[in-house]
Scaffold this active site. Structure first.
Site, PDB file in Angstrom:
ATOM      1  N   ASP A   1      19.715  13.395  47.241  1.00 29.50           N
ATOM      2  CA  ASP A   1      20.264  12.895  45.978  1.00 29.50           C
ATOM      3  C   ASP A   1      19.378  11.881  45.267  1.00 29.50           C
ATOM      4  O   ASP A   1      19.812  11.258  44.305  1.00 29.50           O
ATOM      5  CB  ASP A   1      21.644  12.277  46.269  1.00 29.50           C
ATOM      6  CG  ASP A   1      22.470  12.071  45.013  1.00 29.50           C
ATOM      7  OD1 ASP A   1      22.274  12.831  44.050  1.00 29.50           O
ATOM      8  OD2 ASP A   1      23.283  11.130  44.985  1.00 29.50           O
TER       9      ASP A   1
ATOM     10  N   HIS B   1      19.905   4.661  46.868  1.00 30.46           N
ATOM     11  CA  HIS B   1      19.659   5.297  45.571  1.00 30.46           C
ATOM     12  C   HIS B   1      20.738   5.080  44.510  1.00 30.46           C
ATOM     13  O   HIS B   1      20.656   5.693  43.432  1.00 30.46           O
ATOM     14  CB  HIS B   1      19.331   6.788  45.744  1.00 30.46           C
ATOM     15  CG  HIS B   1      20.454   7.630  46.275  1.00 30.46           C
ATOM     16  ND1 HIS B   1      20.474   8.113  47.554  1.00 30.46           N
ATOM     17  CD2 HIS B   1      21.585   8.070  45.704  1.00 30.46           C
ATOM     18  CE1 HIS B   1      21.572   8.825  47.746  1.00 30.46           C
ATOM     19  NE2 HIS B   1      22.274   8.811  46.634  1.00 30.46           N
TER      20      HIS B   1
ATOM     21  N   HIS C   1      27.570  13.756  52.083  1.00 32.74           N
ATOM     22  CA  HIS C   1      26.667  12.830  51.399  1.00 32.74           C
ATOM     23  C   HIS C   1      27.451  11.566  51.080  1.00 32.74           C
ATOM     24  O   HIS C   1      28.302  11.574  50.202  1.00 32.74           O
ATOM     25  CB  HIS C   1      26.121  13.473  50.128  1.00 32.74           C
ATOM     26  CG  HIS C   1      25.223  12.540  49.374  1.00 32.74           C
ATOM     27  ND1 HIS C   1      23.937  12.290  49.773  1.00 32.74           N
ATOM     28  CD2 HIS C   1      25.432  11.771  48.284  1.00 32.74           C
ATOM     29  CE1 HIS C   1      23.382  11.417  48.945  1.00 32.74           C
ATOM     30  NE2 HIS C   1      24.272  11.077  48.041  1.00 32.74           N
TER      31      HIS C   1
HETATM   32 ZN    ZN Z   1      24.026   9.901  46.335  1.00 24.23          ZN
END
Ligand code: ZN
Length: 1019
Positions: A374, A578, A262
């Site tokens: 996420d 994000h 990620h």
């Molecule tokens: Zn993230």
């Protein structure tokens, strides 16, 4: 028999850590090091390779914050190592307690070809599988000294988050530069013991299997000669073979592991560092794919593929090859893993358009799943958008972070505001950084809420954010858990194969209706106001640019700026990542974001003015700008939606008078607004309806300030207790009436000071509109405070509407259960709307997203519903100067508004009328005869065909039918998906004739129409 389990467990821990693991590398010789420190920003690879080096040695400090150092290591494999496996170990000074979030390196061969990344838990470079002995070794490392921002004492303000304030103190100390013999048998023994040791402690204390493993481990430890681990490792492994060979029970939970890292597209590092983070991790993963045949890796975010395509073409070549082999899997079909609360309708749609198109163009791959592990909550408009993009599945695990309520499902159908259902999976492993620890695997199996109906879950496996992705150790452990008694079964699998399997086995999965609200990170709707304003403004300028450029292209043969719009869209989409749009990045990221938005704004404005200039016709320098353009989807002051008209300046009809008891009264015959001597709105009387908006004794347009110091995650979180302390800002420096600030218009201006800050508010009641415009300029210099703008409304309603993508969502005004109570801060796009049957109030917003709603009962028995708009915060982590400085906000209070009025006012405040010099009215490209069928985009098709694309949605939440008349010659039209590809008309009711078509939509339904133009169609 005596129970000595804990003795064996402790013995295993110590022997593994202190004796067996170090024996993986039994022999080593030092490498010599030399270094070149790049003077500023990262340089091209060739430049870094060629630069002159200075000697450097283990123990030397290196690396100013955000610097780049090119490290060269050289040595010779000792002759006596012939036949052995040899690796270089390069420890840049890693803190192994953190898998990422610190320095990193990318290793190159002398010819400039990338080898793999160096990360805290991934420091090896294979030199020879079977050394000849005597060969020379020469490797170069592009080492990034990214400072640690989120340390063990987290959330302390730091100046390290911007290279302009970070200083030049070296951040790291070279720890190890060695050539070493790699003992594969010992390495395998480590994996055997870790898997069994971690499994046995998860098993029930009375299970026979647990004791089988304890005894086998004990035997293996007895077999290890602690003074000669390498000679005895094989014998120890033999003691473990039979317990490792026992197969899983038939009902074992099945975990589809997928290699993953990620990587936040920016967060505690700037965008430019993400380019290199992705290159390092990707090089690691193509390297691992080469040596581990069963391993599969997935990477999301088309923008990150584009980064390496542009900046690290050598790495990209390896990616392309691995994708073609089906083992490196592009996932998600979005430009970035964006926030989904705040992006507007079109932007959310374009995330999928640009993501899917990139993967199709580059790899011929089309994703069926959205991949958002996420993201901080999921808006109710998203299911329809996913489906309209041609996808059908969603993955996230973030809702497991909710502070209060446990989500009841892991696999379910998620139903959006329009009724679209998307098959959704939350990995019960509750992480996107699975490392194949036994505790994680056991947790996934235990935690899975759909047991008995379903048996499979997914585990994104690997270190993200500079951790380098999946490690060979994780692959080794997964191999042992493929079919192992007592464990869930682990197999590497592509996301699409997992989803197909999960969907096939689950008959009638449960349904969750409405948004997936994250009960955490609520302040991300407010932090970094400048970034949020840049996003909102860019989205609306893009709407205008597409609309006017398409109109001018059809009417005036204007050259439609395909390339510029494509590039600008991708930049805006990138900034919806994000941690950017939510305001949770370091100062550097937000400083750059605001600069980028300003540049995009200037470019789009130029483009819009060019198109409008052509459309408005001949203009001379003396001309007053008097052609009024209306980019909203509704007729405004006589100007048709998507068209322009020569203005006729109407006389101002608003009057201003002294208010009894102090203050002023504004009256335009539709609305009478009383502003008291404190500058507060104590009455907003809807004259037509004979109805008061503000409860007696209350005051609207009230600024309120709260202390705001959350328990952690400063930029992300506002904790509920912030409400316990509040100060009303009622002190006034000055109130003045300004006549003719615009032709024929009157406003009341209120000036206040508080703390170290100042605020100016301009309250305008224009003639002919039942709308109070409130412009608020704040020069903000507070610390750890939350600024709200409060509107108590005399409305009794159990629920209210907030605009989201392609419609609105209802939320309760009460706190009956813990689920409602947890939503104490929520997201709106351009409006919130409150209604009793027959009469309502809208609050429209030009740039803000956060708000809260509460209800109280007055002494007279009436209900006061209070809507408060979140203006500014001042957290100190990760940006210690968050939100400091001048901000301008625009809001409108609209008494008597139905939901349709709320939609209209939302567009209007974000798309103010523009006046351009010229003489021509502009006929809109489309005339739509029902306001409920709302145009969200008018543009030319992305494929350059010249076709005109119109996207509409039902915006009132009911059924709507509209006649749509294209005002240009067209030969036919098609219903399309978001990527402008024709789809079947199933579910879309269309009646068409030569002049146009009639479209019937269900609540919030979106439809994309594509019209082929006849040649010579210019009107
Ligand atoms: Zn993230």
């Amino acid at each position: 028999m005596h129970d000595n389990r804990s003795l064996v467990e402790h013995r295993l821990k110590r022997v593994l850590e202190e004796r067996i693991a170090p024996a993986v590398y039994p022999e080593s010789v030092p490498l010599t090091g030399s270094i070149w420190v790049a003077p500023g920003e990262p340089v091209p690879v060739a430049e870094g390779l060629a630069a002159p080096r200075e000697p450097v040695a283990v123990g030397d400090r290196w690396g100013a914050p955000w610097g780049t150092s090119w490290l060269t290591v050289a040595g010779t494999v000792p002759a006596e190592w012939a036949g052995k496996t040899v690796e270089a170990i390069i420890d840049l000074g890693f803190d192994k307690n953190m898998p990422g979030f610190q320095c990193e390196g990318l290793v190159y061969r002398p010819d400039g070809s990338p080898v793999k990344g160096l990360n805290p838990r991934n420091q090896w470079v294979r030199v020879a599988d079977r050394a000849e002995g005597g060969e020379d070794v020469l490797l170069h490392v592009e080492a990034a000294s990214n400072p640690v921002i989120l340390d063990y004492h987290p959330f302390l303000p730091t100046l390290l988050g911007d290279k302009e304030t970070a200083g030049d103190e070296p951040q790291y100390q070279l720890e190890k530069l060695e050539l070493a013999v790699f003992d594969e048998t010992v390495w395998n023994l480590v994996a055997d013991l870790e898997v069994l040791g971690e499994l046995m402690v998860e098993l029930p204390e009375d299970s026979a299997r647990r004791y089988d493993i304890v005894r086998a481990v004990e035997k293996a430890l007895d077999a290890v000669d602690l003074q000669n681990v390498n000679a005895t490792a094989a014998a120890a492994r033999e003691c473990l073979a039979s317990v490792l060979a026992k197969p899983a029970v038939p009902s074992a939970h099945q975990i589809s592991a997928i290699g993953h890292a990620h990587i936040d597209s920016a967060w505690l590092w700037p965008l430019r560092e993400t380019v290199r983070k992705v290159a390092r991790t990707t090089a690691n993963m193509t390297n691992l794919l080469d040596s581990e045949p069963e391993f599969i890796y997935t990477m999301s975010q088309a923008a990150q593929f584009d980064f390496i395509k542009t900046h690290r073409p050598e790495v990209y070549e390896k990616v392309k090859k691995a994708v073609a082999e089906g083992r490196f899997v592009p996932a998600g079909g979005m430009w970035v893993e964006s926030d989904t609360n705040m992006p507007g309708s079109e932007a959310m749609a374009r995330q999928f358009v640009h993501g899917k198109r990139f993967f199709l163009d580059e790899f011929g791959v089309e994703n069926d799943e959205a991949w958002l592990p996420d993201t901080f909550g999921f808006a109710g408009g998203l299911p329809q958008i996913i489906k309209a993009a041609g996808s059908k599945w969603l993955l996230t695990q973030k809702i497991s972070w909710s502070q209060v309520n446990k989500f009841p499902h892991h696999t379910f159908l998620w139903e959006g505001i329009d009724g679209t259902r998307i098959f959704t999976h939350f990995p019960p492993i509750d992480t996107y950084n699975c490392s194949m620890k036994g505790s994680e695997i056991a947790h996934a199996a235990r935690n899975f809420k759909d047991k008995g109906r379903a048996s499979v879950s997914l585990a994104p496996t690997g270190w993200g954010d500079g951790g380098g992705g999946t490690t060979r150790e994780m692959v080794a452990k997964a191999r042992r858990m493929k079919d192992l008694e007592g464990s869930a079964k682990v197999a590497w699998e592509k996301p699409a194969d997992f989803f197909a399997k999960a969907e096939a086995e689950y008959q009638n999965p449960p349904v969750w209706v409405g948004e997936l609200y994250l009960e955490l990170h609520r302040a991300t709707l407010t932090s970094q106001a400048g970034t949020k304003q840049g996003n909102r403004r860019s989205e609306h300028l893009l709407r205008e640019a597409e609309l006017w450029a398409a109109t001018a292209a059809v009417r005036n043969s204007f050259e439609y700026p395909y390339a510029a719009l494509d590039r600008i869209w991708k930049t805006v989409l990138l900034h919806q990542f994000h941690d950017i749009l939510p305001g949770s990045s370091i100062a550097w990221v937000h400083r750059e974001a605001e600069k980028t938005y300003a540049e995009l704004g200037a470019e789009l404005t130029t483009l819009i003015l060019e198109a409008q200039g052509l459309l408005a016709g001949e203009s001379t320098a003396e001309d007053a700008p008097r052609v009024v353009f209306n980019a909203t989807p509704h007729t405004r002051e006589g100007v048709p939606a998507g068209g322009a008209r020569v203005a006729d300046p109407g006389p101002g009809q608003t009057s201003v008078s002294e208010r009894a008891g102090g203050g002023h009264v504004l009256d335009n015959g539709l609305l009478r607004v009383e502003i008291d001597s404190r500058g507060l709105v104590v009455s907003a009387f809807d004259i037509e309806a004979g109805r008061e908006t503000v409860p007696a004794g209350a005051a609207a347009n009230l600024l309120q300030i709260h202390p705001d110091f959350p328990n952690m995650w400063d930029a992300w979180d506002v904790d509920e207790f912030y409400r316990n302390t509040v100060t009303d800002l009622t002190g006034v420096d000055k109130i003045e009436v300004e006549r003719d600030f615009a032709p024929g218009q009157i406003r009341v201006s209120v000036y206040r000071s508080f703390g170290a800050s100042k605020v100016a508010q301009h309250l305008t009641l224009r003639s002919g509109a039942k709308r109070l415009e409130i412009g608020t300029t704040v020069d903000w210099h507070e610390t750890e405070k939350f600024l709200k703008l409060s509107f108590p409304l005399d409305i009794h309603a159990d629920r209210y509407a907030s605009e989201t993508q392609f419609g609105h969502i209802f939320r309760p005004t009460h706190t009956n259960t813990s689920w409602e109570a947890a939503k104490f801060e929520a997201c709106n796009h351009r409006f919130v709307h409150f209604e009793e049957p027959g009469w309502g109030v809208a609050l429209a917003s030009g740039s803000t997203y956060g708000h809260d709603v509460t209800r109280t009962v007055r002494e007279d028995g009436g209900t006061t519903t209070t809507a408060r708009i979140s203006l500014l915060r001042a957290p100190r982590f990760p940006d210690p100067e968050t939100d400091q400085g001048v901000h301008h906000f625009q809001h409108t209070l609209v008494p008597g508004a139905g939901i349709g009025d709320a939609v209209r006012e939302g567009y209007s405040v974000n798309l103010p009328a523009e006046r351009v010099g010229g003489t021509s009215a502009v006929e809109p490209l489309f005339t739509i005869d029902n306001d409920a069928v709302t145009a969200s985009a008018v543009k030319l098709a992305d494929d350059g065909s010249g076709d005109v694309v119109l996207r509409v949605y039902e915006s009132h939440g009911g059924r709507a039918s509209a006649g749509i008349t294209p005002n240009f010659g067209f030969s036919g039209f098609e219903i399309c998906d978001l990527l402008e590809r024709p789809i079947t008309r199933e579910g879309v009711t269309v009646v068409s004739d030569n002049d146009g078509l009639r479209l019937s939509l269900r609540p919030f339904q979106l439809v994309t129409l594509r019209f082929a133009r006849t040649t010579g169609s210019e009107a």
